[in-house]
Design a protein around this motif. Structure first.
Motif, short mmCIF file in Angstrom:
data_model
loop_
_atom_site.label_atom_id
_atom_site.label_comp_id
_atom_site.label_asym_id
_atom_site.label_seq_id
_atom_site.Cartn_x
_atom_site.Cartn_y
_atom_site.Cartn_z
N ILE A 1 0.84 -1.18 0.00
CA ILE A 1 0.00 0.00 0.00
C ILE A 1 0.89 1.24 0.00
N GLY A 2 0.69 2.10 -0.98
CA GLY A 2 1.46 3.33 -1.07
C GLY A 2 0.96 4.40 -0.12
N GLU A 3 1.78 5.43 0.07
CA GLU A 3 1.43 6.56 0.93
C GLU A 3 0.14 7.21 0.44
N SER A 4 -0.80 7.41 1.35
CA SER A 4 -2.09 8.05 1.06
C SER A 4 -2.88 7.32 -0.03
N THR A 5 -2.68 6.03 -0.14
CA THR A 5 -3.38 5.22 -1.14
C THR A 5 -4.33 4.27 -0.42
N PRO A 6 -5.60 4.23 -0.83
CA PRO A 6 -6.51 3.28 -0.19
C PRO A 6 -6.17 1.85 -0.58
N SER A 7 -6.46 0.93 0.30
CA SER A 7 -6.23 -0.48 0.01
C SER A 7 -7.32 -0.99 -0.91
N ILE A 8 -6.93 -1.76 -1.92
CA ILE A 8 -7.91 -2.33 -2.84
C ILE A 8 -8.27 -3.76 -2.46
N GLY A 9 -7.51 -4.33 -1.54
CA GLY A 9 -7.73 -5.71 -1.16
C GLY A 9 -8.75 -5.85 -0.05
N GLN A 10 -9.02 -7.09 0.27
CA GLN A 10 -9.90 -7.40 1.38
C GLN A 10 -9.12 -8.24 2.36
N GLY A 11 -9.61 -8.30 3.57
CA GLY A 11 -8.93 -9.10 4.59
C GLY A 11 -8.13 -8.22 5.52
N ARG A 12 -7.36 -8.86 6.35
CA ARG A 12 -6.60 -8.16 7.37
C ARG A 12 -5.31 -7.60 6.82
N GLY A 13 -4.76 -6.64 7.49
CA GLY A 13 -3.50 -6.05 7.08
C GLY A 13 -3.01 -5.06 8.10
N VAL A 14 -1.88 -4.47 7.83
CA VAL A 14 -1.33 -3.46 8.71
C VAL A 14 -0.90 -2.26 7.87
N ARG A 15 -0.87 -1.13 8.52
CA ARG A 15 -0.46 0.10 7.85
C ARG A 15 0.09 1.04 8.90
N MET A 16 1.10 1.81 8.56
CA MET A 16 1.68 2.77 9.48
C MET A 16 0.73 3.96 9.64
N LYS A 17 0.63 4.47 10.87
CA LYS A 17 -0.13 5.68 11.13
C LYS A 17 0.72 6.89 10.76
N GLU A 18 0.08 8.05 10.67
CA GLU A 18 0.84 9.27 10.47
C GLU A 18 1.69 9.48 11.70
N ARG A 19 2.90 9.98 11.52
CA ARG A 19 3.82 10.18 12.65
C ARG A 19 3.22 11.02 13.76
N ALA A 20 2.48 12.05 13.43
CA ALA A 20 1.91 12.94 14.44
C ALA A 20 0.88 12.23 15.30
N ALA A 21 0.25 11.19 14.78
CA ALA A 21 -0.81 10.50 15.50
C ALA A 21 -0.28 9.36 16.37
N VAL A 22 0.98 9.04 16.26
CA VAL A 22 1.54 7.91 17.00
C VAL A 22 1.91 8.37 18.41
N THR A 23 1.41 7.64 19.41
CA THR A 23 1.80 7.89 20.79
C THR A 23 2.44 6.63 21.34
#
Length: 106
Positions: free
Chosen positions: A64-86
């Motif tokens: 999945i590219g930056e700011s690109t919606p996922s086209i697949g189905q099922g589970r996955g992971v994606r990095m949050k925006e740096r500012a939102a990470v605590t």
């Protein structure tokens, strides 16, 4: 674009090592090692990058590219925006003295 972190994560999802990825992509092991050791976006010959992306795709991994919606189905992971990470820091563990007594760090 694909990042070195995406490559390592995709390999982990497939449960394969660098040698297996190299074989599946039809590239050399040093090429995979160099790609994964890079900082940020992987640079290289476009044809080689496409082979690696194709190997992940054939294995069922969606990159999945930056700011690109996922086209697949099922589970996955994606990095949050740096500012939102605590980050929650764990409470300090007790420290043992030489005589076996417990105390908390000062």
């Amino acid at each position: 674009m694909i990042t070195a972190a995406q490559m390592r994560a995709a390999r982990a999802l497939l449960g394969i090592d660098q040698q297996t990825l190299a074989e599946r992509a039809g590239v050399s092991l040093p090429t995979i090692q160099r790609m994964e050791a890079s900082e940020g976006n992987v640079r290289g010959v476009v044809a080689t990058l496409m082979k690696v992306v194709g190997a992940f795709d054939a294995g069922g991994v969606e990159l999945i590219g930056e700011s690109t919606p996922s086209i697949g189905q099922g589970r996955g992971v994606r990095m949050k925006e740096r500012a939102a990470v605590t980050v929650a820091m764990p409470a300090p563990e007790p420290v043992r003295k030489k005589r076996g007594l417990l105390r908390t760090p000062d």
